[in-house]
Design a protein around this motif. Structure first.
Motif, PDB file in Angstrom:
ATOM      1  N   HIS A 103     -29.272 -36.639  21.116  1.00  0.00           N
ATOM      2  CA  HIS A 103     -27.818 -36.667  21.170  1.00  0.00           C
ATOM      3  C   HIS A 103     -27.318 -36.909  22.583  1.00  0.00           C
ATOM      4  O   HIS A 103     -27.886 -36.419  23.552  1.00  0.00           O
ATOM      5  CB  HIS A 103     -27.226 -35.361  20.641  1.00  0.00           C
ATOM      6  N   ASN A 122     -24.454 -36.042  25.003  1.00  0.00           N
ATOM      7  CA  ASN A 122     -23.644 -34.832  25.021  1.00  0.00           C
ATOM      8  C   ASN A 122     -22.924 -34.735  26.356  1.00  0.00           C
ATOM      9  O   ASN A 122     -23.556 -34.610  27.402  1.00  0.00           O
ATOM     10  CB  ASN A 122     -24.576 -33.628  24.796  1.00  0.00           C
ATOM     11  N   TRP A 138     -20.370 -34.379  21.260  1.00  0.00           N
ATOM     12  CA  TRP A 138     -21.735 -34.744  20.869  1.00  0.00           C
ATOM     13  C   TRP A 138     -21.710 -36.056  20.097  1.00  0.00           C
ATOM     14  O   TRP A 138     -20.829 -36.278  19.278  1.00  0.00           O
ATOM     15  CB  TRP A 138     -22.313 -33.704  19.917  1.00  0.00           C
ATOM     16  N   HIS A 139     -22.697 -36.895  20.339  1.00  0.00           N
ATOM     17  CA  HIS A 139     -22.877 -38.068  19.484  1.00  0.00           C
ATOM     18  C   HIS A 139     -24.357 -38.404  19.380  1.00  0.00           C
ATOM     19  O   HIS A 139     -25.054 -38.374  20.387  1.00  0.00           O
ATOM     20  CB  HIS A 139     -22.090 -39.279  20.000  1.00  0.00           C
ATOM     21  N   GLU A 171     -26.107 -43.514   9.624  1.00  0.00           N
ATOM     22  CA  GLU A 171     -26.239 -42.749  10.859  1.00  0.00           C
ATOM     23  C   GLU A 171     -27.694 -42.294  10.945  1.00  0.00           C
ATOM     24  O   GLU A 171     -28.137 -41.431  10.180  1.00  0.00           O
ATOM     25  CB  GLU A 171     -25.286 -41.551  10.816  1.00  0.00           C
ATOM     26  N   TRP A 196     -16.301 -38.450  11.674  1.00  0.00           N
ATOM     27  CA  TRP A 196     -17.307 -39.335  11.077  1.00  0.00           C
ATOM     28  C   TRP A 196     -16.737 -40.731  10.931  1.00  0.00           C
ATOM     29  O   TRP A 196     -15.820 -40.965  10.140  1.00  0.00           O
ATOM     30  CB  TRP A 196     -17.766 -38.799   9.712  1.00  0.00           C
ATOM     31  N   ALA A 248     -17.239 -46.944  17.259  1.00  0.00           N
ATOM     32  CA  ALA A 248     -17.331 -46.168  18.495  1.00  0.00           C
ATOM     33  C   ALA A 248     -15.966 -45.952  19.132  1.00  0.00           C
ATOM     34  O   ALA A 248     -15.653 -44.850  19.588  1.00  0.00           O
ATOM     35  CB  ALA A 248     -18.265 -46.873  19.475  1.00  0.00           C
ATOM     36  N   VAL A 258     -14.248 -43.159  17.538  1.00  0.00           N
ATOM     37  CA  VAL A 258     -14.834 -41.864  17.932  1.00  0.00           C
ATOM     38  C   VAL A 258     -14.166 -41.376  19.213  1.00  0.00           C
ATOM     39  O   VAL A 258     -13.698 -40.239  19.300  1.00  0.00           O
ATOM     40  CB  VAL A 258     -16.361 -41.977  18.157  1.00  0.00           C
ATOM     41  N   TRP A 287     -17.945 -32.733  17.472  1.00  0.00           N
ATOM     42  CA  TRP A 287     -19.170 -33.342  16.979  1.00  0.00           C
ATOM     43  C   TRP A 287     -18.813 -34.654  16.309  1.00  0.00           C
ATOM     44  O   TRP A 287     -18.082 -34.666  15.312  1.00  0.00           O
ATOM     45  CB  TRP A 287     -19.850 -32.412  15.976  1.00  0.00           C
ATOM     46  N   ALA A 288     -19.293 -35.744  16.862  1.00  0.00           N
ATOM     47  CA  ALA A 288     -19.033 -37.045  16.259  1.00  0.00           C
ATOM     48  C   ALA A 288     -20.302 -37.503  15.556  1.00  0.00           C
ATOM     49  O   ALA A 288     -21.370 -37.575  16.174  1.00  0.00           O
ATOM     50  CB  ALA A 288     -18.613 -38.053  17.321  1.00  0.00           C
ATOM     51  N   ASN A 289     -20.177 -37.779  14.276  1.00  0.00           N
ATOM     52  CA  ASN A 289     -21.305 -38.191  13.443  1.00  0.00           C
ATOM     53  C   ASN A 289     -22.471 -37.201  13.492  1.00  0.00           C
ATOM     54  O   ASN A 289     -23.638 -37.567  13.392  1.00  0.00           O
ATOM     55  CB  ASN A 289     -21.774 -39.615  13.821  1.00  0.00           C
ATOM     56  N   THR A 290     -22.128 -35.961  13.679  1.00  0.00           N
ATOM     57  CA  THR A 290     -23.070 -34.857  13.590  1.00  0.00           C
ATOM     58  C   THR A 290     -22.217 -33.598  13.457  1.00  0.00           C
ATOM     59  O   THR A 290     -20.989 -33.695  13.501  1.00  0.00           O
ATOM     60  CB  THR A 290     -24.006 -34.808  14.813  1.00  0.00           C
TER      61      THR A 290
END
Lengths: 303, 346, 498
Positions: free
Chosen positions: A144, A146, A298-299, B61, C441, C445, C448, C461-464
């Motif tokens: 990730h 971060n 986070w990505h 993803e 989600w 990009a 996001v 939390w982007a895509n998580t």
């Protein structure tokens, strides 16, 4: 100002000291005013005495000002604050006179205005540095990306230093670190020198600072502090203990601030000397940080 | 013959495209290899060359997909579940040999093992054996009277880099030799250069060439580069008429993985949700241990449900897996860990 | 064991699918014979386990079967005072003066010993709190050890942490932690505090005190100077005594917003520093262009992880209207796969609700949502008859004004709300008094970043979702509290800059 113009016989035009809200100078909605003695003329000037409703309007204005200001680029915020210093330099004489009116000696007033302008210059350089120093790319143990970076808290109420604190330097030293990052400031002006607060507001008004970023309320702390502290749209409180804010009032503010988990910073300005106010230690990142929020994003990194 | 094929393929693809897009799409042309090369001209937009508009696949993803697969893989399968699962895995196995050195002797002994995996334990037969076309007849004979199917790779396996006409002959000959199932490869080159129409046509025509034989479409996921591409290839293969979608030839690394299988199962699930027919899934290559096999079964169960825990809808393409499964079953029976030399290496 | 695989059958083929029962996972309970638990625990003060002043102990129960596990001491003001004095003595006598490099080695020891006893601690965590063993094993324990490891390394590097300033410890930190991640929260609190040179008095939650007491044993084994870490168990009153104690220099609290506000009021007018990590009502925002199956996994992880006993849980699902039905269909199917039951079964996804009180609160809010007309979707999972359990649940037809969308349920209950445009998503996401976390989600990009910038939340939390790491600062905006835990930012609450 009411200076003698005996030679020409011209009657000078006096200034009306109003509240500074949303970039405009307005009277208190209550219509009330406070008499303030002028040390130079020996006369009395009336300044607006803000009410609960003025606080409410000013909070709304501060919120809007914060949104607009935080949306500007850091570079632009720096330029606007530099412009503020330029305007203050241009109005240097007026600022000095205002401080003299509140009892400062000519030499002290001049020294204070210079220090204040220099302090604005100091903060004008900060907007695009804060994130560079406070942000981090966090090496998390996983796939990730971060990042943590600072954001302004939002609407910050500043109960400015009062009493024997140098009024202008006190204002600059407390308001600038709040707004450099994009916060809006709702300022309770020092009761000891509301006129300097208004003159400085005129500098703010003509400095390209968007309306509402700084809102200046003159009036009585005994009336206003609790109103500001309990307002649910105010996210942080910067309270300076002084002749007008004693331990009990500061504590009351802190208690009320808990209603919406305000970030409450209570500091003691009593007995602080001019040199302490003017020192390099009284400015910088540690003055800015209490009014920042750290956001972590986070990505995932993957195909 | 060729003309008839072309016409029917065109109709199929056009019908599918219209069903999906609600309007008419240009039709394809197929021909010799030389002509095909000349036809690869991008037409712009999202439409690939030849005017074919590929399915609109959802983005994937990667990390979240891998996390989900890893989390299912942590299921703890013990005792009766383990025994039941391993028996299921055997029944789903396409016992495979795809080597240049394959001989009738090798294939016959593999067939014997597929039909009766263990002398000691009573177990289901494997689902199929999977061989090259030249060995289909041998396998067919060896498996007479059993339930084990014969699958053959075809379409210029493993690269798929031959003219379509050659691939179709490859398929028809394998079917003529008696193959019940055909494992084709897609043209990854065409896919990666965006010529989805060519990939579609080849699958559709292969399906037609299969006749009654079932068609498994190998995507060779290890060559596709991203999960998004694998999802698109899955959707495309389903749309073009594949009965099964299959991960790999076994000749390219990585071959089958848990996340890839999960994602392909999700493609099947979306297809079924949209009213489509049941499509099978076959991970192939890289599944070597009983533990892995159980992980795959868990992924199937938690993605498509118990209905897919069936050899008609899920297969393992494997060679070394069977013996490990047998060793584990033996361990469950006796309580002692087995040694590999106690199981025949066919 | 005897199985049917040796039995002769006539068919070598499997029976037709319809005649076969579904393949199921057999119970797979974690072995717990190696767990060393005592029947009774005293307070850990000044390096020793000491009986409480009141002489009283209270019981801690297993929420999965309501059985009694152990008795734990009830600390009162007197015990708190003893602990604070011990901490002060340790701060002034040894710990505060010790070289950072030496302090760090002690903290590393704790990290290692936690790793060594990880499985045992994980089991106790699950037994005492109800969380699935796979979560305590794979999330709580590794992260707890990692926090000690991370902060151990900071102990001799504090002067690098804040440009232009020198850092000094504050003194005695009073720390109060919740029941949802008992050991992990202890680690989040203790590790940075002691690495920075402070000493601590920790008050664990009354329903989950055991792992903190095992940590006390570990700290004893690590030979930390007495008084550096003190653990005083008890309920709210014990915590109140700690907050009110004049000898405490800093309070760190994780828990409900209500209690947080009370603490903030209680320390108003004092010089005590404060950090608060409070409640949340996070929006998990799913756009139509999202990687949809992974988003559904993220939604599930966001709300059903740890039975939804997570302050940063994604309890409001904001879904773009055009994909609402698809998401609901996928989510309904997905929650059927969640295995509810014995926390010690390695295949359990959703364990026991932490306490009877919490279960009642969940029931109340769910009943309110039903009576307000929200449509309930609930997993058909069989719920054990004994113990406190709640099936994974979500509501559709929810609007922002419903109680279920506003109040923190702190349980496995999700509200599904729709939006049409990104602006509307931002407005609804931020339309809460909380600001702890948010989820986004989308495959785009730029979207996001656009969204992340607008979220008034400390963790995005982007895509998580629900990811944690010792290097990654965690903490809230607005009424979710202030101060950060994790990373360099997590040092600041325990240091004074000079």
């Amino acid at each position: 100002m009411s200076e003698a113009n005996g030679n020409t016989g011209r009657v000078p035009v006096e200034k009306t000291y109003k509240l500074f809200v949303k970039g405009e100078f307005i009277r208190s909605e209550s219509g009330r005013s406070l008499p303030v003695p002028d040390a130079v003329t020996g006369g009395v000037t009336n300044v607006a005495r803000a009410s609960r409703k003025d606080v409410r309007d000013a909070v709304i204005a501060t919120k809007a000002g914060h949104h607009s200001w935080a949306g500007k680029t850091a570079y632009l915020r720096g330029q606007v604050l530099y412009r503020l210093a330029e305007v203050m330099e241009g109005r240097r004489g007026e600022l000095v006179e205002a401080r003299k009116g509140a009892g400062a000696s000519a030499a002290n007033a001049a020294r204070e205005v210079d220090a204040s302008i220099d302090r604005v210059i100091h903060y004008a350089g900060w907007p695009d540095k804060i994130s560079l120093l406070v942000s981090s790319l966090n090496p998390v143990a996983g796939p990730h990306y971060n990042v943590s970076h600072p954001e302004p808290t939002g609407v910050v109420a500043v109960v400015a230093p009062d009493g024997d604190a140098p009024a202008l330097l006190g204002l600059v030293s407390t308001v600038l670190p709040v707004i450099v990052s994009g916060n809006g400031a709702l300022v309770l002006a020092p009761e000891s020198d509301p006129r300097t607060a208004v003159v400085w507001s005129e500098c703010l008004a003509t400095s390209d600072l968007p309306g509402g970023v700084v809102n200046m309320l003159t009036g009585l702390r005994s009336e206003l502090v609790s109103q500001v502290a309990r307002h649910m749209e105010v996210q942080a409180l910067d309270v300076w203990k002084s002749t007008t804010v004693d331990d009990a009032l500061a504590k009351e503010a802190a208690v009320l601030g808990a209603d919406n988990v305000k970030r409450v910073k209570v500091r003691d300005g009593r007995g602080k000397t001019f040199d302490q106010w003017a020192s390099d230690d009284a400015q910088g990142l540690h003055c800015i940080e209490p009014f920042l929020e750290l956001k972590t994003v986070w990505h995932p990194v993957g195909l | 013959m060729a003309t008839r094929k072309q016409t029917s393929t065109r109709v199929t693809r056009q019908a599918r495209a219209e069903q999906r897009n609600g309007k008419h799409r240009p039709t394809s042309r197929t021909g010799t290899g030389a002509q095909e090369a000349a036809l690869v001209v991008p037409t712009g937009g999202t439409r690939g060359p030849r005017g074919y508009r590929p399915p609109k696949s959802p983005p994937i993803e990667a990390i979240a997909l891998e996390e989900r697969a890893a989390s299912i893989a942590k299921r703890s399968i013990k005792k009766a579940s383990k025994v039941e699962g391993l028996k299921l895995a055997i029944a789903m196995m396409d016992l495979t040999t795809l080597e240049g050195k394959d001989t009738p002797g090798k294939v016959v002994s593999m067939c014997r093992k597929a039909a009766r995996p263990s002398e000691r334990l009573d177990l289901p037969s494997c689902a199929a054996v999977c061989v090259y076309p030249n060995l289909v007849a041998v396998a067919k004979r060896a498996l007479e009277g059993t339930t084990v199917k014969v699958a053959s790779v075809a379409t210029a396996f493993p690269s798929g880099q031959s003219p379509l006409a050659v691939k179709l002959i490859d398929v028809r000959r394998a079917v003529d030799f008696g193959a019940d199932e055909i494992d084709m490869v897609i043209d990854r080159g065409a896919f990666l250069r965006g010529d989805y129409g060519k990939v579609f046509d080849e699958i559709a025509q292969t399906k037609e060439a299969c006749g009654a034989a079932h068609l498994k479409v190998i995507l060779e996921t290890g060559e596709l580069g991203t999960y998004d591409a694998i999802r698109l290839a899955s959707d495309l293969a389903i749309e073009a008429g594949g009965d099964f979608i299959k991960t790999s030839t076994g000749k390219v690394q990585p071959a089958a993985t848990l996340p890839v299988t999960l994602l392909m199962l999700e493609a099947i699930r979306d297809h079924v949700d949209a009213g489509g027919r049941n499509i099978g899934m076959k991970p192939a290559g890289g599944v070597r241990t009983a533990k892995q096999a159980l992980q795959y079964l868990c992924i199937v169960k938690e993605t498509l449900g118990d209905e897919w825990l069936d050899p008609d809808l899920f297969r393992f393409g494997a060679s070394a897996l069977l013996n490990d499964v047998l060793m584990q079953l033996e361990k469950e029976r006796t309580g002692s860990y087995a040694g590999e030399d106690y199981f025949s290496k066919d | 064991m005897a199985t049917d695989i040796t039995k002769k059958t006539h068919e070598t083929k499997l029976a037709p699918r319809r005649e076969r029962a579904g393949w199921t996972y057999a119970p797979s309970p974690e072995a717990k014979d190696h767990v060393r638990l005592k029947g009774r625990y005293d307070l850990f003060i000044d390096g020793k386990f000491v009986a409480p002043h009141s002489g009283k102990h209270f019981a801690t129960h297993n929420p999965a079967d309501e059985s009694h596990i152990a008795d734990v001491a009830e600390g009162d003001e007197h015990d708190v005072d003893t602990a604070v004095r011990a901490a002060r003595k340790a701060f002034e006598g040894t710990w505060g003066k010790m070289r950072g490099s030496e302090r760090g080695k002690y903290v590393y020891r704790i990290a290692r010993r936690i790793q060594e006893r990880a499985r045992e601690l994980a089991i106790v965590e699950s037994v005492d709190g109800g969380k699935p063993i796979k979560e305590s094993r794979d999330v709580d324990l590794p992260l707890a050890a990692a926090h000690f490891f991370h902060y151990a390394g900071w102990a001799d590097k504090l002067d690098y942490a804040f440009a232009g300033r020198r850092a000094r410890p504050l003194g005695v930190a009073g720390q109060i932690i919740p029941w949802n991640f008992p050991l992990l929260m202890a680690a989040w609190k203790i590790a940075p505090a002691i690495a920075c040179g402070n000493t601590v008095v920790l008050k664990p939650a009354e329903t989950t005190p055991l792992t903190a007491l095992l940590l006390a044993e570990i700290i004893q084994e690590c030979d930390l100077p007495p008084g550096v870490v003190n653990i005083v168990t008890g309920a709210g009153k014990t915590g109140g005594a700690l907050v009110d104690h004049a000898g405490v220099d800093k309070i760190a609290f994780t828990g409900s917003t209500d209690v947080g506000k009370r603490i903030q009021r209680a320390i108003a007018g004092t010089n005590k520093r404060l950090t608060l990590e409070l409640g949340g009502k996070a929006a998990n925002i799913v756009f139509a262009d999202a990687p949809i199956d992974q988003a559904v996994d993220g939604i599930v992880n966001g709300i059903y992880f740890n039975q939804g006993h997570v302050c940063c849980a994604g309890s409001r699902l904001l879904v773009e209207e055009s994909i609402h039905d698809v998401v609901v269909r996928k989510l309904s199917r997905r929650i059927e796969q969640l295995r509810v039951g014995d926390p010690l079964d390695k295949n359990t996804d959703v364990g026991a609700i932490n306490s009877k009180m919490q279960l009642e609160k969940i029931h109340e809010l769910v009943a309110a949502a039903v009576s307000e007309g929200c449509a309930i979707h609930q997993s058909s999972a069989k719920i054990p008859t004994k113990g406190y359990f709640f099936a994974p649940t979500f509501f559709t037809g929810v609007s922002q004004s419903h109680r279920i969308a506003q109040e923190e349920v702190f349980g496995p209950v999700l509200s599904v709300i729709t939006f049409r445009t990104p602006d509307e998503a931002v407005e609804k996401a931020n339309n809460t008094m909380y600001g702890l976390s948010a989820g986004i989600w989308t495959d785009k990009a730029a979207k996001v970043f656009w969204m992340a910038k607008r979220m008034r939340a400390g963790v995005v939390w982007a895509n998580t979702f629900n990811k944690f790491d010792p290097t990654s600062p965690f903490g809230g905006y607005k009424e979710s509290g202030f101060g950060r835990e994790g990373g360099r930012a997590g040092l600041a609450p325990y240091l004074e800059m000079v």
